[in-house]
Motif scaffolding. Structure first.
Motif, PDB file in Angstrom:
ATOM      1  N   PHE A  10       0.854  -1.185   0.000  1.00  0.00           N
ATOM      2  CA  PHE A  10       0.000   0.000   0.000  1.00  0.00           C
ATOM      3  C   PHE A  10       0.890   1.235   0.000  1.00  0.00           C
ATOM      4  CE2 PHE A  10      -2.675  -3.136   2.152  1.00  0.00           C
ATOM      5  CZ  PHE A  10      -3.895  -2.936   1.547  1.00  0.00           C
ATOM      6  N   SER A  11       0.520   2.226  -0.765  1.00  0.00           N
ATOM      7  CA  SER A  11       1.217   3.506  -0.678  1.00  0.00           C
ATOM      8  C   SER A  11       0.328   4.441   0.124  1.00  0.00           C
ATOM      9  CB  SER A  11       1.446   4.044  -2.078  1.00  0.00           C
ATOM     10  OG  SER A  11       1.783   5.392  -1.997  1.00  0.00           O
ATOM     11  N   ILE A  12       0.861   4.987   1.201  1.00  0.00           N
ATOM     12  CA  ILE A  12       0.063   5.823   2.093  1.00  0.00           C
ATOM     13  C   ILE A  12       0.557   7.271   2.023  1.00  0.00           C
ATOM     14  CG2 ILE A  12      -0.668   3.960   3.614  1.00  0.00           C
ATOM     15  CD1 ILE A  12       1.532   4.770   5.542  1.00  0.00           C
ATOM     16  N   PRO A  13      -0.278   8.230   2.424  1.00  0.00           N
ATOM     17  CA  PRO A  13       0.081   9.642   2.174  1.00  0.00           C
ATOM     18  C   PRO A  13       1.321  10.138   2.902  1.00  0.00           C
ATOM     19  CG  PRO A  13      -2.040   9.492   3.286  1.00  0.00           C
ATOM     20  CD  PRO A  13      -1.668   8.124   2.904  1.00  0.00           C
ATOM     21  N   SER A  14       1.766   9.447   3.939  1.00  0.00           N
ATOM     22  CA  SER A  14       2.989   9.901   4.590  1.00  0.00           C
ATOM     23  C   SER A  14       4.209   9.640   3.712  1.00  0.00           C
ATOM     24  CB  SER A  14       3.156   9.201   5.931  1.00  0.00           C
ATOM     25  OG  SER A  14       3.355   7.827   5.734  1.00  0.00           O
ATOM     26  N   GLY A  15       4.009   9.037   2.554  1.00  0.00           N
ATOM     27  CA  GLY A  15       5.123   8.800   1.655  1.00  0.00           C
ATOM     28  C   GLY A  15       5.751   7.435   1.809  1.00  0.00           C
ATOM     29  N   HIS A  16       5.105   6.588   2.584  1.00  0.00           N
ATOM     30  CA  HIS A  16       5.654   5.252   2.797  1.00  0.00           C
ATOM     31  C   HIS A  16       4.931   4.212   1.958  1.00  0.00           C
ATOM     32  CE1 HIS A  16       7.144   7.029   6.648  1.00  0.00           C
ATOM     33  NE2 HIS A  16       8.212   6.431   6.198  1.00  0.00           N
ATOM     34  N   ILE A  17       5.625   3.129   1.740  1.00  0.00           N
ATOM     35  CA  ILE A  17       5.008   1.963   1.134  1.00  0.00           C
ATOM     36  C   ILE A  17       5.010   0.869   2.189  1.00  0.00           C
ATOM     37  CG2 ILE A  17       5.286   0.197  -0.634  1.00  0.00           C
ATOM     38  CD1 ILE A  17       6.229   2.431  -2.445  1.00  0.00           C
ATOM     39  N   VAL A  18       3.832   0.405   2.519  1.00  0.00           N
ATOM     40  CA  VAL A  18       3.682  -0.547   3.611  1.00  0.00           C
ATOM     41  C   VAL A  18       3.334  -1.897   3.022  1.00  0.00           C
ATOM     42  CG1 VAL A  18       2.564  -0.958   5.804  1.00  0.00           C
ATOM     43  CG2 VAL A  18       2.650   1.331   4.893  1.00  0.00           C
ATOM     44  N   GLU A  19       3.973  -2.925   3.513  1.00  0.00           N
ATOM     45  CA  GLU A  19       3.584  -4.258   3.061  1.00  0.00           C
ATOM     46  C   GLU A  19       2.718  -4.914   4.125  1.00  0.00           C
ATOM     47  OE1 GLU A  19       6.709  -7.153   2.613  1.00  0.00           O
ATOM     48  OE2 GLU A  19       8.098  -5.922   3.733  1.00  0.00           O
ATOM     49  N   MET A  20       1.702  -5.600   3.670  1.00  0.00           N
ATOM     50  CA  MET A  20       0.774  -6.239   4.586  1.00  0.00           C
ATOM     51  C   MET A  20       0.530  -7.654   4.107  1.00  0.00           C
ATOM     52  SD  MET A  20      -2.895  -4.980   5.800  1.00  0.00           S
ATOM     53  CE  MET A  20      -2.141  -3.640   6.647  1.00  0.00           C
ATOM     54  N   PRO A  21       0.728  -8.638   4.999  1.00  0.00           N
ATOM     55  CA  PRO A  21       0.505 -10.019   4.568  1.00  0.00           C
ATOM     56  C   PRO A  21      -0.955 -10.237   4.187  1.00  0.00           C
ATOM     57  CG  PRO A  21       1.656  -9.938   6.667  1.00  0.00           C
ATOM     58  CD  PRO A  21       1.201  -8.554   6.369  1.00  0.00           C
ATOM     59  N   TRP A  22      -1.167 -11.052   3.171  1.00  0.00           N
ATOM     60  CA  TRP A  22      -2.518 -11.342   2.722  1.00  0.00           C
ATOM     61  C   TRP A  22      -3.323 -11.989   3.852  1.00  0.00           C
ATOM     62  CZ3 TRP A  22      -6.688 -10.747   0.216  1.00  0.00           C
ATOM     63  CH2 TRP A  22      -7.622 -11.774   0.118  1.00  0.00           C
ATOM     64  N   ALA A  23      -2.650 -12.763   4.715  1.00  0.00           N
ATOM     65  CA  ALA A  23      -3.352 -13.445   5.801  1.00  0.00           C
ATOM     66  C   ALA A  23      -4.120 -12.459   6.678  1.00  0.00           C
ATOM     67  CB  ALA A  23      -2.353 -14.228   6.649  1.00  0.00           C
ATOM     68  N   TRP A  24      -3.631 -11.236   6.762  1.00  0.00           N
ATOM     69  CA  TRP A  24      -4.320 -10.231   7.571  1.00  0.00           C
ATOM     70  C   TRP A  24      -5.593  -9.748   6.923  1.00  0.00           C
ATOM     71  CZ3 TRP A  24      -1.922  -6.328  11.142  1.00  0.00           C
ATOM     72  CH2 TRP A  24      -0.912  -6.927  11.914  1.00  0.00           C
ATOM     73  N   LEU A  25      -5.612  -9.829   5.609  1.00  0.00           N
ATOM     74  CA  LEU A  25      -6.768  -9.318   4.874  1.00  0.00           C
ATOM     75  C   LEU A  25      -7.719 -10.435   4.482  1.00  0.00           C
ATOM     76  CD1 LEU A  25      -4.744  -6.977   2.530  1.00  0.00           C
ATOM     77  CD2 LEU A  25      -6.297  -6.220   4.300  1.00  0.00           C
ATOM     78  N   ASP A  26      -7.308 -11.661   4.744  1.00  0.00           N
ATOM     79  CA  ASP A  26      -8.082 -12.820   4.326  1.00  0.00           C
ATOM     80  C   ASP A  26      -9.499 -12.720   4.886  1.00  0.00           C
ATOM     81  OD1 ASP A  26      -9.135 -15.422   3.996  1.00  0.00           O
ATOM     82  OD2 ASP A  26      -7.100 -16.114   3.643  1.00  0.00           O
ATOM     83  N   PRO A  27     -10.518 -12.846   4.029  1.00  0.00           N
ATOM     84  CA  PRO A  27     -11.891 -12.756   4.553  1.00  0.00           C
ATOM     85  C   PRO A  27     -12.253 -13.928   5.454  1.00  0.00           C
ATOM     86  CG  PRO A  27     -11.881 -13.233   2.209  1.00  0.00           C
ATOM     87  CD  PRO A  27     -10.475 -12.932   2.575  1.00  0.00           C
ATOM     88  N   MET A  28     -11.452 -14.959   5.487  1.00  0.00           N
ATOM     89  CA  MET A  28     -11.777 -16.095   6.336  1.00  0.00           C
ATOM     90  C   MET A  28     -11.193 -15.982   7.735  1.00  0.00           C
ATOM     91  SD  MET A  28     -11.586 -19.247   3.774  1.00  0.00           S
ATOM     92  CE  MET A  28     -12.895 -20.324   4.173  1.00  0.00           C
ATOM     93  N   ARG A  29     -10.640 -14.838   8.075  1.00  0.00           N
ATOM     94  CA  ARG A  29     -10.149 -14.678   9.446  1.00  0.00           C
ATOM     95  C   ARG A  29     -11.298 -14.935  10.409  1.00  0.00           C
ATOM     96  NH1 ARG A  29      -6.401  -9.397  10.197  1.00  0.00           N
ATOM     97  NH2 ARG A  29      -6.665  -9.935  12.370  1.00  0.00           N
ATOM     98  N   PRO A  30     -11.143 -15.879  11.321  1.00  0.00           N
ATOM     99  CA  PRO A  30     -12.289 -16.300  12.132  1.00  0.00           C
ATOM    100  C   PRO A  30     -12.637 -15.275  13.202  1.00  0.00           C
ATOM    101  CG  PRO A  30     -10.342 -17.472  12.800  1.00  0.00           C
ATOM    102  CD  PRO A  30      -9.932 -16.639  11.638  1.00  0.00           C
ATOM    103  N   MET A  31     -13.922 -15.271  13.550  1.00  0.00           N
ATOM    104  CA  MET A  31     -14.396 -14.360  14.588  1.00  0.00           C
ATOM    105  C   MET A  31     -14.026 -14.881  15.972  1.00  0.00           C
ATOM    106  SD  MET A  31     -15.925 -11.714  13.461  1.00  0.00           S
ATOM    107  CE  MET A  31     -16.482 -11.084  11.913  1.00  0.00           C
ATOM    108  N   HIS A  32     -13.950 -16.179  16.117  1.00  0.00           N
ATOM    109  CA  HIS A  32     -13.644 -16.750  17.425  1.00  0.00           C
ATOM    110  C   HIS A  32     -12.367 -17.561  17.318  1.00  0.00           C
ATOM    111  CE1 HIS A  32     -17.595 -15.458  18.431  1.00  0.00           C
ATOM    112  NE2 HIS A  32     -18.067 -16.130  17.390  1.00  0.00           N
TER     113      HIS A  32
END
Lengths: 944, 218
Positions: A814-836
């Motif tokens: 992701f490129s964010i306005p502070s001028g940084h490029i941040v990497e984020m693992p897909w596992a964090w965005l995975d829609p199957m992240r469980p609620m419990h």
């Protein structure tokens, strides 16, 4: 309890993101950064007491202010204003400070040395909307004059602001000047101490003393005719050709007024308040550029004609001095000279004048040239407006080529044998040479050689091909960012997008970015065929398409089309075909508005015809919400024709289809399923024909909304869709494997959100191994959806990493306005992240759901190198499975390596080879010694 | 809490409508960047930028740390501070239609929660940005406690130290006394031969016949 749960989740997250973070000693090892400014619009030379400049201040069309070193063109400091309208630099002046006025009405004073902001005052005119034009001026004591002309009311409003660090924004003097003579084509400019207004219709010039404005006495314009006999016909010819008026560039404080026509005719007048204007110089040769400069306290006029003839005219004595600028084939390499800034020097020994010119070229580059023919430096400012990127593998080394050659020899076994022996000998020779070469390099015998364009062992070095807005193509080495080649194609322009604006979405069209499409038709591994890349754009100033084919390694254009190929229709969609023709070339299909189709190269029509049943194309009408699918059934062996197969209508209210994101056709998916907590396998729905379409709109209740559709490009079926109320763009979409990520701004809660979807076929493996849109899975597709809060004010770009085989886990950049490029693992965005936490059905290794994502500092891959205005990020796989190459482009270029699962296939770079060698040798020695001792002991025992 | 929620809702309403009214008053957001307290590092204000609403507006910081964001319409604005070396907390500034300012902390998860901060803004870095992981350093304790070393050292002790103990006559005697009970382990080769050569009893007998043990005279 919830707190504890959250803390636990965060901790888990921290453990998960252990995959990133670089070490401090790795700075600059894999990454490089280049700062650009954009095409120069305004420039001021700083003058030192001895003559010659210390700095050049430039303001560019990209709304950037920068200080350049005149000796080498290096940026000393840079200030980036807003990319949109309020940041436009309207005025650049140099007094005690560098003074800029931007379109939002802010005057700022910058420290010339450090670039620190000294003061900032609001100089906006109260009723700015009523101004037909605004002119700014500066006097010796850094007072800022603002003139606002209103043609309807026939008046000029003059304001003066004092530039002081503690100044409040009130003006120190204001005059309202009724001007009955003001016409719509009247243009004013400040020249020295005078505001001069040119009235082309009446052929007069109106002048006003700036010093008078500072006093409280009423001020009045004085008028002078431009048709008096002394001025001659040249001024008259210019006045008839929509003239513009300006101060002589470089001599803003001297009383020289320049009148220029739209074709490049010019007249320089010496003006004063009390006497008639005097013609100093004029020219009626088209495309002539003029500039002024001071040398030895005397003003000079410099004239550059389009045939590179330079005239230096002494404005006081009228003596002139002619020279020819000779700096190679400038016109072919960089196009026309568009503007010129000159600095003159008086040589101490001879007393003669020499000049340095800063030229802004048609290809956006800035050159510093010493007359008569020495290029001091160049800045390729076209790289600040990149519109297309592709990375190409470098060609194989000679050694590997010789191996390839071996298989192409046709002959008896004896010649094969000879070939084998010779090639092996040459391999040994090569190995020896490289060993020696390494030694030579270490000693330093080969300094600063031209980069060897050869593939390295892990294919980590590639060639970055960049297409830029002015039509210049660049080849950059990915390892260090050096320009390997550059080709200027003045006729190549980016594809224009239909811009249908919606009421309420004012900034929407700006986000539909211009693009030149780059297609790699043949890679460099098809020896003896040369690699081939094709750029698809539009012919400049026309509707027709324009195709340029070139060798991406050397930048030379294809011999069969040395000037590019023009199309008689506007390209809407272009795509490269998976299959290759007999020359191992991937043909490109270009689709026009009405289903017109063109194949490039034309010779591969027959091979496209062979696969006509498997080729499907689609076009998108952004404004009408229409998507049409085409097939190639009616084609013949020599001519391609299309037929419309389906049509999809998405006309929800006033939405505009803003983003289309097909999958990367070369993508590799390693695993067709994923293992669930109960050991069952969930099979992914990996259909390469899917594409995502985003509709953005504004409904009658004054609410923004976003629709995301996932469409099958073969059948025209909507696989799934999502609607976000009170959400607005810009939407960035990344679509890969069996998932989709997109970002939007939540208007209701005023935050950025990232939503994800993933698609599964179910727990049963499909019967047919081949994935086809025509044979959909028996059960309906499972769609998982989830949204996350993104903790940054905005997202400028989003891209997923790619690797060679797709085994490595994916990260999203992701490129964010502070001028940084941040990497984020897909596992964090995975829609199957469980609620419990304790759910048996959950997927392995997934952290439980937390609404807010984290952007840790270690995940910022560009550490303290902040990037300005990132347009997009490009990712490419390297030869190492663990490593992905990335390039962020925009105003800056930044390239680095990303290792989403750490470098599991590489030794750590701090691996101690010496230590391991010492240990090995030591163990070997120890085992021999102990063996000796052991035999001695047994011998001694035997004797007992 | 409820009251706060309503007020935020009002602000949201105001910000929702501001886009439509064509000409409205604009305001100036003022603030100051304070130097980091824990260190006396040179604080380069030139590199600090004030990013408003995701770079729709950009403002620069003067040498004394003050900044002003001009021509801001009524509504809620997100102020982020972009600095390469320090990180700051983002702040939301709400401007009411009457021109009243209110600054609050950003809470993305619960936007209705209101923690006000003083206005004009006084922003202090939360700390220096740490972008890098620390390299693993070689420490003697790491070596000692590593399981591989443990596995190597313990057998070494057994090999080197135990025979020394054995040479001591007292302990030796002791050891002999506490001798392990001897188990008759069946000989594998014997088992095999008995299994395969059932009727060849002669062979078996010869095999069973104890071989004379040769003992070297000491």
């Amino acid at each position: 309890m919830a707190e504890i749960f959250r803390a636990l989740c965060l901790w888990l997250g921290v453990c998960l993101c252990a995959g990133y973070g670089m070490y401090e000693d790795q700075i600059g090892k894999f990454d490089w950064h280049q700062e650009y400014l954009g095409k120069t619009k305004l420039a001021v030379f700083e003058r030192s007491a001895v003559g010659g400049g210390r700095r050049i201040f430039v303001a560019t069309e990209k709304n950037v202010l920068a200080a350049l070193n005149p000796k080498n063109g290096v940026v000393q400091w840079r200030k980036v204003f807003e990319g949109n309208d309020p940041g436009e630099v309207k005025f650049l002046g140099l007094g005690e400070n560098v003074i800029t006025v931007t379109a939002d009405g802010l005057a700022r004073g910058w420290d010339p040395i450090s670039g620190a902001l000294h003061w900032q005052i609001d100089v906006s005119v109260n009723n700015e909307k009523k101004c037909d034009w605004i002119t700014y001026a500066l006097d010796e004591v850094d007072n800022i004059f603002v003139f606002c002309g209103n043609v309807g009311e026939k008046s000029i409003n003059a304001q003066v602001f004092k530039s002081e660090p503690s100044a409040n924004s009130a003006s120190i003097a204001e005059h309202f000047l009724p001007c009955q003579w003001l016409r719509s084509n009247t243009r004013c400019t400040a020249v020295g101490h005078v505001l001069a207004c040119l009235n082309p219709e009446e052929e007069t010039i109106a002048m006003l003393d700036l010093r008078g404005i500072l006093s409280s006495n009423p001020v009045e314009f004085s008028f002078h005719s431009l048709t008096s006999g002394k001025l001659g016909d040249s001024v008259k010819t210019i006045l008839g050709r929509s003239p513009t008026v300006s101060a002589l560039r470089g001599l803003e404080m001297q009383p020289y007024l320049v009148i220029e026509s739209n074709v490049g005719y010019y007249a320089v007048l010496e003006i004063s308040l009390n006497s008639e204007p005097k013609l100093v110089s004029s020219g009626t040769v088209p495309d002539t550029l003029i500039a002024g400069s001071i040398a030895d306290d005397k003003p000079y006029l410099i004239i550059l004609e389009s045939n590179m003839k330079v005239t230096i005219l002494d404005l006081l004595t009228g003596t002139s001095h002619k020279e020819l600028l000779n700096i190679g084939n400038l016109k072919a390499e960089r196009g026309n000279v568009e503007s010129m800034h000159v600095q003159l020097f008086v040589k101490k020994e001879s007393g003669t004048i020499s000049s340095r010119m800063m030229l802004t070229m048609q290809d956006f580059s800035s050159l510093m040239v010493q007359v008569p023919g020495k290029m001091l430096w160049t800045r390729e400012e076209a790289l600040a407006s990149v519109v297309g990127v592709e990375m190409v593998d470098l060609p194989m080394s000679l050694r590997e080529v010789s191996v390839e050659k071996e298989f192409m020899i046709s002959g008896g076994p004896f010649s094969m044998f000879i070939q084998r022996i010779t090639s092996q000998f040459s391999q040994i020779h090569q190995v020896g040479m490289t060993l020696l070469g390494i030694m030579e390099q270490e000693i330093g015998l080969r300094p600063d050689e031209k980069p060897i364009l050869e593939r390295d062992e892990f294919n980590l070095k590639k060639l970055i091909v960049l297409a830029t807005q002015p039509g210049k193509l660049f080849g950059l080495e990915s390892g260090n960012g050096k320009i390997v080649w550059a080709t200027f194609l003045p006729n190549l322009a980016p594809l224009s997008r239909e811009q249908s604006s919606i009421p309420g979405i004012d900034d929407l069209p700006k986000f539909t970015k211009e693009k030149i499409l780059l297609f790699l038709q043949r890679t460099s591994s098809h020896y003896p065929h040369l690699p081939l890349m094709t750029a698809v754009g539009q012919k400049k100033d026309s509707e027709g398409g324009y195709i340029v084919a070139f060798n991406p390694i050397s930048g030379t254009l294809l011999e069969s089309h040395p000037t590019g190929l023009e199309l008689d229709f506007r390209p809407v969609v272009a795509s490269v075909i998976h299959k290759t023709d007999e020359n191992s070339l991937h043909p490109i299909l270009i689709l026009g508005d009405d289903g017109k189709v063109k194949c490039f190269p034309e010779s591969s029509v027959s091979s496209v015809y062979e696969f006509r049943n498997k080729i499907f194309l689609y076009t998108i009408d952004q404004g009408k919400g229409l998507i049409r699918g085409y097939g190639l059934q009616p084609s013949s062996n020599t001519v391609l024709e299309t037929e419309q197969l389906w049509q999809l209508n998405l006309p929800v209210n006033d939405q505009v289809l803003t983003v289309t994101k097909p999958k990367d056709i070369w993508e590799k998916v390693h695993s067709p399923g994923r293992v669930m907590g109960d050991r069952s396998v969930l099979y992914k729905y990996i259909n390469p024909n899917l594409f995502a379409v985003v509709g953005e709109g504004y409904d009658p209740n004054n609410k923004y909304f976003i629709n995301v559709y996932l469409v099958d490009g073969v059948t025209g079926q909507i696989v799934t869709s999502a609607n976000h109320k009170r959400a607005r763009g810009p939407v960035y979409v990344e679509h890969s494997e069996n998932w989709l990520v997109y970002s939007y701004f939540n208007e209701k809660l005023k935050r950025m959100e990232v939503a994800t979807m993933s698609f599964y076929e179910g727990n049963v493996e499909r019967d047919v191994p081949e994935i086809s849109s025509l044979h959909p899975p028996a059960n309906s597709i499972m769609v998982e959806k989830q949204a996350y809060i993104f903790p940054a004010g905005f997202i400028n770009a989003m891209r997923a990493t790619v690797t060679e085989k797709g085994i490595t886990s994916r990260h999203i950049l992701f490129s964010i306005p502070s001028g940084h490029i941040v990497e984020m693992p897909w596992a964090w965005l995975d829609p199957m992240r469980p609620m419990h936490m304790a759910q048996m059905t959950r997927v392995e290794d997934l952290p439980p759901y937390v609404p807010e994502l984290a952007l840790p500092m270690e995940a910022r891959i560009n550490y303290n190198i902040t990037l300005s205005r990132v347009d997009d990020i490009y990712t490419a796989a390297s030869g190492l499975e663990s490593t992905c190459l990335m390039l962020a482009y925009g105003l800056d270029l930044f390239s680095s390596r990303v290792t989403p699962s750490k470098t599991f296939d590489l030794l750590k770079d701090d691996f101690d080879h010496v230590f391991i060698a010492v240990v090995l040798v030591g163990l070997l020695g120890a085992s021999y010694i102990t063996k000796y001792w052991a035999s001695r002991k047994t011998l001694a025992q035997a004797w007992k | 809490m409820k009251v706060l929620g309503i007020s935020v809702f009002l602000f949201a309403l105001v910000s929702g409508t501001e886009a439509n009214s064509a000409s409205e008053e604009t305001f100036q957001i003022d603030g100051k960047i304070l130097p980091p307290s824990d260190s006396f590092l040179p604080y380069d204000t030139e590199s600090v930028e004030i990013v408003v609403n995701g770079r729709k507006r950009v403002s620069f910081v003067q040498s004394d740390g003050t900044f002003a964001v001009t021509s801001m319409p009524v509504g809620s604005h997100l102020i982020e501070i972009a600095s390469p070396n320090y990180f700051f907390e983002p702040i939301k500034v709400d401007i009411s239609a009457k021109g009243k300012f209110r600054a609050r902390k950003v809470n993305l998860v619960q936007p209705s929660q209101l923690i006000q901060v003083p206005y004009p803004l006084k922003l202090k870095p939360l700390g220096a940005s740490r972008y890098f992981q620390a390299r693993e350093q070689w420490r003697i304790t790491d070596l000692i406690y590593s399981p591989m070393i443990m596995m190597m050292v313990l057998p070494l002790i057994f090999i080197v130290v135990l025979p020394k103990l054995m040479s001591d006559p007292d302990t030796r005697k002791e050891m002999e006394q506490m001798q392990m009970p001897k188990y008759e382990m069946p000989d594998l080769s014997e088992m095999m031969t008995s299994l395969f050569a059932g009727d060849a009893k002669k062979a078996k007998q010869s095999a069973v016949k104890p071989a004379p043990v040769v003992r070297r005279k000491q």
